[in-house]
Design a protein around this motif. Structure first.
Motif, short mmCIF file in Angstrom:
data_model
loop_
_atom_site.label_atom_id
_atom_site.label_comp_id
_atom_site.label_asym_id
_atom_site.label_seq_id
_atom_site.Cartn_x
_atom_site.Cartn_y
_atom_site.Cartn_z
N PHE A 68 -22.31 -42.23 -83.81
CA PHE A 68 -21.17 -43.08 -84.20
C PHE A 68 -20.54 -43.80 -83.00
O PHE A 68 -19.58 -44.54 -83.16
N ASP A 69 -21.11 -43.59 -81.83
CA ASP A 69 -20.58 -44.18 -80.60
C ASP A 69 -21.27 -45.52 -80.32
O ASP A 69 -22.21 -45.91 -81.02
N ARG A 70 -20.81 -46.17 -79.27
CA ARG A 70 -21.40 -47.45 -78.85
C ARG A 70 -22.56 -47.16 -77.90
O ARG A 70 -22.44 -46.32 -77.02
N GLN A 71 -23.68 -47.85 -78.11
CA GLN A 71 -24.88 -47.57 -77.29
C GLN A 71 -25.21 -48.83 -76.48
O GLN A 71 -26.11 -49.59 -76.85
N LEU A 87 -29.79 -55.26 -84.18
CA LEU A 87 -28.54 -55.07 -83.44
C LEU A 87 -27.38 -54.87 -84.41
O LEU A 87 -26.55 -53.98 -84.24
N ALA A 88 -27.38 -55.67 -85.46
CA ALA A 88 -26.29 -55.54 -86.45
C ALA A 88 -26.34 -54.17 -87.13
O ALA A 88 -25.30 -53.54 -87.36
N GLU A 89 -27.56 -53.68 -87.43
CA GLU A 89 -27.69 -52.34 -88.04
C GLU A 89 -27.14 -51.27 -87.10
O GLU A 89 -26.41 -50.38 -87.52
N ALA A 90 -27.55 -51.36 -85.84
CA ALA A 90 -27.12 -50.34 -84.87
C ALA A 90 -25.60 -50.36 -84.72
O ALA A 90 -24.95 -49.31 -84.72
N ARG A 91 -25.04 -51.54 -84.66
CA ARG A 91 -23.58 -51.65 -84.50
C ARG A 91 -22.84 -51.20 -85.76
O ARG A 91 -21.71 -50.72 -85.69
#
Ligand code: G1P
Length: 304
Positions: A68-71, A87-91
């Protein structure tokens, strides 16, 4: 009436039903299609307007925090490669800074104890509990359905669903006082009763809207069914003092602690994804047909 802004997501369980995968992967991080089970609970809570997510974890669960953090490195690489959809999925699985908290349950002492571990974050306001094992495929997410009902009932509200009589021993069971088909006023709750003594077949299915007084009841730390501190027992002690209802929620339910249901959830959710549905349907049909042919042609194999 105070709004429900906080959700507790108990995630400390050992996941023994999914070994050996859960030796090193938290059961909440097993995937349904391409997102971990726990993300479905978070998305459901988000859709219901929850603003603070309180995860109760245990040793070996730090991958939940990372999820749930920023990578930064990953985002940077995806951006560099022009992979904007990924990128949108990861964010999309990020939670906003200061809007989520992790608290540890040092020992597996039961669901009631896990919720009690979150007491300082809950404070003195109503809160939701979502058991992440229980995943729903529904047009309106169950917690949202519940908060709509809660606007008229107030007090405590738990999601319920009928189970076959021989399965009462697996769930908390509601003792109904009055049932209008959707809402059921409770006169009692029992954790995992044997079918002979179960007051009904209405099982608790992992979604709760609770008043903070339940935390005072959990303070007693009394052991209940299975020697564990049960949320069901603490809730039962509120009945008669505060409004207490069950509500039947719509949607297909998967108890993903169960391996067969996790497989079924993967099938059901992937069939709802336009980019996957055709391929998954074709593969499922082919596999089912081949299995049926093999079963019909090889009676010895079936016996074995
Ligand atoms: C817990 C609760 C039980 C509830 C169930 C729903 O049991 O104690 O009341 O019916 O979740 O999944 P567990 O599955 O943790 O044994």
């Amino acid at each position: 009436m105070q709004p429900v802004r906080k959700a507790v997501i108990p995630s400390a369980g050992l996941g023994t039903r999914s070994l050996p995968a859960t030796k090193s992967i938290p059961k909440e991080m097993l995937a349904i299609v391409d997102r971990p089970i726990v993300q479905y609970a978070v998305e459901e809570a988000r859709a219901a307007g929850i603003e603070l997510f309180i995860f109760v974890t245990s040793r070996g669960k730090t991958s939940l925090e990372d999820h749930f953090d920023r990578q930064f490195e990953l985002y940077h690489t995806l951006q560099h490669r022009g992979k904007s959809a990924q990128l949108a999925e990861a964010r999309g699985s990020e939670l906003a800074a200061g809007r989520y908290a992790f608290v540890r349950q040092p020992e597996p002492m039961g669901l009631g104890h896990a919720v009690w571990c979150a007491r300082q974050f809950i404070g003195d306001e109503p809160f939701a509990v979502l058991l992440p094992d229980e995943v729903f495929l529904a047009d309106t997410p169950p917690l949202k359905q519940m908060l709509r009902a809660h606007a008229s009932t107030g007090g405590n509200l738990i999601a319920v669903r009928e189970v076959p009589a021989d399965m009462t021993g697996r769930y908390g069971i509601l003792d109904p006082a009055f049932d209008d088909g959707q809402l059921v006023a409770a006169k009692g709750l029992v954790e995992k009763p044997a079918p002979e003594v179960a007051p009904s077949r209405l099982s608790l299915i992992g979604r709760y809207v609770l008043q903070p007084e339940v935390l005072d009841e959990l303070d007693r730390q009394d052991a209940g069914a299975g020697g564990e501190i049960q949320l069901t027992d603490a809730m039962a002690r509120l009945i008669g003092r505060q409004p207490f209802h069950g509500v039947r929620v719509e949607g297909e339910r998967f108890d993903c602690g169960d391996r067969a249901q996790l497989v079924a959830a993967n099938l059901a959710f992937s069939l709802r994804r336009p980019e996957l549905a055709t391929e998954v349907r074709n593969a499922a049909e082919r596999i089912l047909m081949e299995t049926a042919l093999n079963d019909a042609g090889e009676p010895e194999a079936r016996v074995a």
